[in-house]
Design a protein around this motif. Structure first.
Motif, short mmCIF file in Angstrom:
data_model
loop_
_atom_site.label_atom_id
_atom_site.label_comp_id
_atom_site.label_asym_id
_atom_site.label_seq_id
_atom_site.Cartn_x
_atom_site.Cartn_y
_atom_site.Cartn_z
N UNK A 144 17.10 -3.31 -5.44
CA UNK A 144 16.42 -3.52 -6.72
C UNK A 144 15.88 -4.94 -6.75
N UNK A 145 15.03 -5.23 -7.73
CA UNK A 145 14.56 -6.60 -7.89
C UNK A 145 15.69 -7.53 -8.32
N UNK A 171 16.44 -12.73 -9.51
CA UNK A 171 15.55 -11.60 -9.31
C UNK A 171 14.36 -12.04 -8.44
N UNK A 172 13.66 -11.06 -7.90
CA UNK A 172 12.47 -11.32 -7.08
C UNK A 172 11.28 -10.62 -7.72
N UNK A 176 8.38 -9.39 -2.17
CA UNK A 176 9.64 -8.69 -1.94
C UNK A 176 10.04 -7.83 -3.12
N UNK A 177 9.89 -8.36 -4.33
CA UNK A 177 10.20 -7.58 -5.52
C UNK A 177 9.29 -6.37 -5.68
N UNK A 178 8.03 -6.55 -5.32
CA UNK A 178 7.08 -5.43 -5.40
C UNK A 178 7.53 -4.29 -4.50
N UNK A 179 7.95 -4.62 -3.27
CA UNK A 179 8.43 -3.58 -2.35
C UNK A 179 9.65 -2.86 -2.91
N UNK A 184 4.60 -2.18 -5.75
CA UNK A 184 3.60 -2.89 -6.54
C UNK A 184 4.25 -3.89 -7.47
N UNK A 185 3.60 -5.03 -7.65
CA UNK A 185 4.06 -6.00 -8.65
C UNK A 185 4.05 -5.39 -10.05
#
Length: 436
Positions: A144-145, A171-172, A176-179, A184-185
């Motif tokens: 997860x983010x 959090x990211x 990386x967070x998008x993945x 997607x962001x």
């Protein structure tokens, strides 16, 4: 098996009984207070009952305590490292000893790094010998983010390394967070906002059984445990560390305050921060910045420059420095030293010596909620004092003595013992067996 049992017994013995704080007066020092100012020649620092009672010119120092003549050596506060994974891994390639990632868990925001800190990890021993006395340590986002809740720790090796559990949520929101959020962001931001709204709905209701109905319009995206962990974030009681690199993503993070005004944001990474430095400064959001990156590793870092941290600081942003890797923050001195060198490069923007050292000592301590207590030598601060064999921002300089909370530390580790064992090895003989 016998050797493993001996190793375990040694580790337990080391952590069983904390040492008593010493009263010590260090004189004749090239004294660095860590507050951004220039070093003081002939300075004195006095530590009593584990805390600093005086640091400054010798003329103002109180008398008493065991004397230690520094002989003109550099004396500084302990380095405060952030962001790190210290205490969460022994051998990173061995999953049984590595708690940095939790890819198979159903939990995310509720993960608590403090529950897994190993005070006798070799990573802690090695970094203590490098002059790092306190650190912010965290797991990494995996499923997860949300990485979970990081902790503030000391590196003195006793059985109680955690100074503050659940000190921040990590959090990211970059690539990386998008993945992790679905590719997607857009998805990452939707996930974050939905999670924070769930947390808002739970405010004041922590501990209520899972079956209790809570009126809200949103679908539940997180477990009740994860959502409860975010209540402190959405109310501003727990800092929210956001890993983000490109300028557009930084603006999007700053805009979160429009919907969630109580967020206590800290930006991490911020490779393109210099492009939006005035906006970050106006928002009053501190930064833990990459210090050495001057070539892009990804599309979100196309604006990479070593002048990033210096330009952010010049714009009025509170800037701490991040090491290149979470597991090896020993490079912090090199990062800070390079910023000093940049002041001599035409067209580049660095920091003067005092501000560069503060960016790895007092400033990260302030960002982590320990302002005035760590990373600085002044009355009331923790007695973290490091003596060096040279300029601490020069790559070749190493600590000769380290005090944490007024207790002098053993600077041995597996690395130092192996170095000493094989330094004068007779090459005509077979390698010696490693022993304790």
């Amino acid at each position: 098996m016998k050797r493993l049992l001996q190793l375990a017994a040694s580790a337990l013995a080391l952590s069983a009984a904390p040492a008593l704080a010493q009263d010590v007066t260090i004189t004749n020092a090239r004294l660095v207070l860590g507050d951004g100012g220039a070093p003081i020649d002939g300075g004195t620092v006095v530590v009593r009952d584990g805390a600093v009672v005086y640091a400054g010119p010798a003329s103002g120092a109180p008398t008493g305590g065991a004397g230690l003549d520094a002989g003109g050596a550099w004396v500084t506060p302990g380095i405060f490292a952030t962001i790190t994974s210290l205490g969460l891994s022994d051998v990173s390639a061995v999953s049984d000893s590595n708690d940095i990632r939790a890819g198979g868990t159903p939990f995310s925001a509720a993960l608590d790094a403090a529950t897994a800190i190993n005070p006798v990890s070799q990573h802690i021993l090695v970094h203590r010998a490098s002059g790092i006395t306190r650190a912010a340590t965290t797991t990494l986002p995996t499923g997860s983010i949300f990485a979970g809740q990081g902790a503030i720790i000391d590196l003195d090796g006793d059985s109680r390394p955690v100074m503050q559990a659940r000190a921040f949520q990590m959090i990211n929101l970059g690539e990386g967070g998008a993945r992790l959020a679905g590719g997607s962001r857009v998805a990452a931001h939707a996930l974050l906002k939905a999670a924070l709204r769930e947390a808002q709905a739970l405010e004041g209701k922590a501990g209520i059984p899972e079956t209790t109905e809570i009126a809200k319009d949103d679908e539940v995206l997180l477990s009740r445990f994860d959502a409860e962990a975010l209540v402190s974030v959405v109310t501003g009681r727990q800092k929210l560390y956001v890993a983000v690199e490109r300028a557009a993503d930084i603006r999007a993070v700053l805009a979160l305050k429009d919907d969630f005004p109580k967020l206590d944001l800290v930006l991490v990474g911020v490779t393109e921060g210099w492009l939006v430095a005035d906006e970050i400064a106006a928002a009053g959001v501190p930064v833990i910045a990459n210090g050495l990156l001057d070539l892009p590793d990804s599309f979100e870092q196309l604006g990479a420059t070593q002048s990033n941290a210096g330009r952010l600081a010049r714009a009025g942003v509170k800037v701490a420095l991040n090491a290149a890797t979470m597991q090896d923050p020993r490079r912090l001195q090199q990062v800070a030293g390079n910023l000093v060198a940049l002041t001599r490069v035409p067209g580049a923007t660095g920091m003067d010596w005092g501000k560069a050292f503060a960016a790895i000592s007092s400033v990260p301590a302030e960002i982590s909620g320990m302002g005035g207590k760590a990373g600085v030598l002044k009355a009331g601060a923790l007695g973290d004092v490091v003596l060096w064999d040279g300029d601490p921002l020069e790559v070749g300089s190493v600590p000769t003595r380290v005090f944490i909370g007024g207790v002098e530390q053993n600077l041995e580790s597996h690395q130092s013992r192996l170095r000493d064992r094989y330094r004068d090895l007779d090459e005509s003989e077979l390698p010696k067996a490693y022993d304790w």
